[in-house]
Design an enzyme around this catalytic site. Structure first.
Site, PDB file in Angstrom:
ATOM      1  N   CYS A 113       0.863  -1.186   0.000  1.00  0.00           N
ATOM      2  CA  CYS A 113       0.000   0.000   0.000  1.00  0.00           C
ATOM      3  C   CYS A 113       0.897   1.232   0.000  1.00  0.00           C
ATOM      4  O   CYS A 113       1.627   1.487   0.955  1.00  0.00           O
ATOM      5  CB  CYS A 113      -0.883  -0.064   1.243  1.00  0.00           C
ATOM      6  SG  CYS A 113      -1.985   1.328   1.386  1.00  0.00           S
ATOM      7  N   CYS A 127     -10.365  10.967   8.309  1.00  0.00           N
ATOM      8  CA  CYS A 127      -9.033  10.489   7.940  1.00  0.00           C
ATOM      9  C   CYS A 127      -7.947  11.243   8.681  1.00  0.00           C
ATOM     10  O   CYS A 127      -7.915  12.467   8.700  1.00  0.00           O
ATOM     11  CB  CYS A 127      -8.841  10.630   6.436  1.00  0.00           C
ATOM     12  SG  CYS A 127      -7.152  10.283   5.891  1.00  0.00           S
TER      13      CYS A 127
HETATM   14  N1  SAH Z   1      -6.859   9.377  -1.000  1.00  0.00           N
HETATM   15  C1  SAH Z   1      -7.277   8.190  -1.643  1.00  0.00           C
HETATM   16  C2  SAH Z   1      -6.300   7.082  -1.395  1.00  0.00           C
HETATM   17  C3  SAH Z   1      -6.448   6.266  -0.182  1.00  0.00           C
HETATM   18  S1  SAH Z   1      -6.819   7.081   1.340  1.00  0.00           S
HETATM   19  C4  SAH Z   1      -8.695   7.853  -1.247  1.00  0.00           C
HETATM   20  O1  SAH Z   1      -9.241   8.499  -0.379  1.00  0.00           O
HETATM   21  O2  SAH Z   1      -9.266   6.983  -1.887  1.00  0.00           O
HETATM   22  C5  SAH Z   1      -6.505   5.837   2.413  1.00  0.00           C
HETATM   23  C6  SAH Z   1      -7.550   4.812   2.717  1.00  0.00           C
HETATM   24  O3  SAH Z   1      -7.693   4.768   4.109  1.00  0.00           O
HETATM   25  C7  SAH Z   1      -8.929   5.029   2.143  1.00  0.00           C
HETATM   26  O4  SAH Z   1      -9.387   3.808   1.638  1.00  0.00           O
HETATM   27  C8  SAH Z   1      -9.753   5.460   3.324  1.00  0.00           C
HETATM   28  O5  SAH Z   1     -11.048   5.058   3.179  1.00  0.00           O
HETATM   29  C9  SAH Z   1      -9.054   4.746   4.444  1.00  0.00           C
HETATM   30  N2  SAH Z   1      -9.223   5.399   5.748  1.00  0.00           N
HETATM   31  C10 SAH Z   1      -8.939   6.671   6.068  1.00  0.00           C
HETATM   32  N3  SAH Z   1      -9.256   6.913   7.356  1.00  0.00           N
HETATM   33  C11 SAH Z   1      -9.740   5.747   7.854  1.00  0.00           C
HETATM   34  C12 SAH Z   1     -10.235   5.367   9.146  1.00  0.00           C
HETATM   35  N4  SAH Z   1     -10.264   6.209  10.156  1.00  0.00           N
HETATM   36  N5  SAH Z   1     -10.648   4.082   9.278  1.00  0.00           N
HETATM   37  C13 SAH Z   1     -10.602   3.217   8.255  1.00  0.00           C
HETATM   38  N6  SAH Z   1     -10.144   3.518   7.030  1.00  0.00           N
HETATM   39  C14 SAH Z   1      -9.723   4.783   6.830  1.00  0.00           C
HETATM   40 FE1  SF4 Z   2      -7.822   9.814   1.038  1.00  0.00          FE
HETATM   41 FE2  SF4 Z   2      -9.406  11.705   2.093  1.00  0.00          FE
HETATM   42 FE3  SF4 Z   2      -7.427  10.722   3.560  1.00  0.00          FE
HETATM   43 FE4  SF4 Z   2      -6.885  12.313   1.485  1.00  0.00          FE
HETATM   44  S1  SF4 Z   2      -7.969  12.916   3.326  1.00  0.00           S
HETATM   45  S2  SF4 Z   2      -5.867  10.392   2.015  1.00  0.00           S
HETATM   46  S3  SF4 Z   2      -8.519  11.727   0.073  1.00  0.00           S
HETATM   47  S4  SF4 Z   2      -9.187   9.559   2.778  1.00  0.00           S
END
Ligand code: SAH
Ligand code: SF4
Length: 355
Positions: A113, A127
């Site tokens: 990843c 996130c």
């Molecule tokens: N920015 C892109 C690439 C991946 S982001 C996108 O948003 O699609 C990283 C991944 O982590 C995403 O699949 C998101 O859904 C997941 N993610 C982020 N915060 C999370 C959380 N608190 N619990 C579980 N998955 C999470």
């Molecule tokens: Fe992905 Fe949103 Fe986290 Fe950016 S902020 S890495 S778009 S899940």
């Protein structure tokens, strides 16, 4: 003179800066991407002059490993320092253990990843990466090297089926140019040799860039972070939904070339009492109508101070069953490597706090 980064260059770009002929480039690719050699002095079949040029002008490995953790489920997390001291993380996920299949010994299966930016501009409310804001795009070499490093570190042999997902820190389509070049370099047979069909790009839904990526026709698999079925909630979760709403994302996907045997992956982060009811599942089925799709339900993974809660298992399974009954492929993703907080940006946060 600023150094060049070797892993920024496709073979044709190397020709352009006077590294030639083609067979020489093939030899260099072989040293660096197949033998994982980073010291030009050890590249015996390369002429002295070119070795000197490599040493003086190029950085071959742009990553320095500063932390490595292994979770109880086999997930491994790596923290890398870049040349400007910023850090990114890469996660290596064990998908299948070593096993005996039909009397034959099968190797373990791994997915790497990969991060694509330091931080992220999109600012999703669930996130952790978003909390630190956006710092900078990764250059092509820094994306490629994450994959290169894993193959080297684990001593994966050439035939080893390593899959790549761009689901680490950052929004890959917000770093479009470097991203597309990295996908191409990683897929080169004389190099890392991971076909674009074994690479998946996950986006939070920058609709015009999805269209553009489709037009490149490079065979990459697409994953869409959908997370909600109505615009109001999606806007709360992914603020960018104001600019590119659900319909615009779905329209862009419908134009995306999909391999006949492949599907678009829809990621759906399930948050307790937010988007976990059957009414949402029903809307989801409608939304995906006409798109070869598979749905990946992800447990929201709480972190200190996070505004949402993790759904319970029963709710997840009910949601999944609804989709399965409607004929949609649907898996549930347990956050891998929970004990080392391997979901999205959590290791880096920890490091920043400690240090
Ligand atoms: N920015 C892109 C690439 C991946 S982001 C996108 O948003 O699609 C990283 C991944 O982590 C995403 O699949 C998101 O859904 C997941 N993610 C982020 N915060 C999370 C959380 N608190 N619990 C579980 N998955 C999470
Ligand atoms: Fe992905 Fe949103 Fe986290 Fe950016 S902020 S890495 S778009 S899940």
């Amino acid at each position: 003179m600023d150094k060049k980064y070797f892993m920024d260059y496709l073979p044709e770009d190397l020709l352009e800066i006077g590294i030639k002929p083609k067979f020489r480039i093939k030899q260099l690719y072989n040293w660096i991407y197949k033998k994982y050699e980073t010291n030009p002095d050890n590249m015996q079949n390369i002429p002295k002059e070119l070795r000197k040029r490599l040493k003086e002008e190029f950085i071959i490995n742009p990553l320095e490993l500063v932390n490595h953790e292994i979770a109880s489920d086999g997930t491994e997390k790596f923290l890398f320092k870049l040349n400007d001291n910023h850090t990114v993380e890469t996660v290596l996920i064990k998908m299948k253990d070593e096993r005996i299949d039909n009397g034959k010994r099968k190797e373990a299966k791994w997915t790497v990843c990969v991060s694509t930016q330091v931080g992220c501009k999109v600012g999703c409310s669930f996130c952790l990466t978003a909390k630190g804001g956006f710092i900078r795009n990764l250059r092509t070499a820094e994306i490629v090297a994450q994959v290169w490093f894993m193959k080297k570190f684990k001593n994966f042999n050439e035939a080893k089926a390593l899959n790549v997902v761009y689901m680490g820190m950052g929004e890959p389509l917000d770093n479009y140019h470097n991203m597309v070049k990295a996908i191409k370099i990683i897929s080169i047979e004389d190099g890392l040799s991971i076909s674009s069909r074994r690479q998946t790009l996950s986006t939070s839904g920058i609709a015009p860039k999805i269209k553009k990526l489709g037009q490149e026709n490079i065979g990459i698999n697409l994953a869409i972070s959908l997370h909600a079925v109505d615009d109001e909630l999606r806007e709360e979760l992914i603020p960018m939904n104001k600019a590119y709403n659900i319909k615009s994302v779905i329209d862009a996907i419908k134009e995306f070339p999909i391999d006949r045997r492949k599907k678009v992956m829809f990621e759906y982060l399930v948050i307790k009492n937010k988007n976990d009811d059957l009414a949402a599942a029903k809307k989801l089925v409608k939304l995906l109508n006409g798109i070869p799709s598979k749905v990946n339900l992800i447990y929201f993974n709480p972190y200190p101070g996070s505004p949402y809660q993790r759904p319970d298992k029963e709710t997840m399974e009910k949601f999944q069953k609804y989709l399965l009954d409607k004929g949609i492929t649907c898996t549930i993703r347990e956050s891998k490597g929970m004990d080392i907080s391997a979901a999205c940006g959590q290791l880096r946060e920890k490091e920043l706090k400690n240090g």
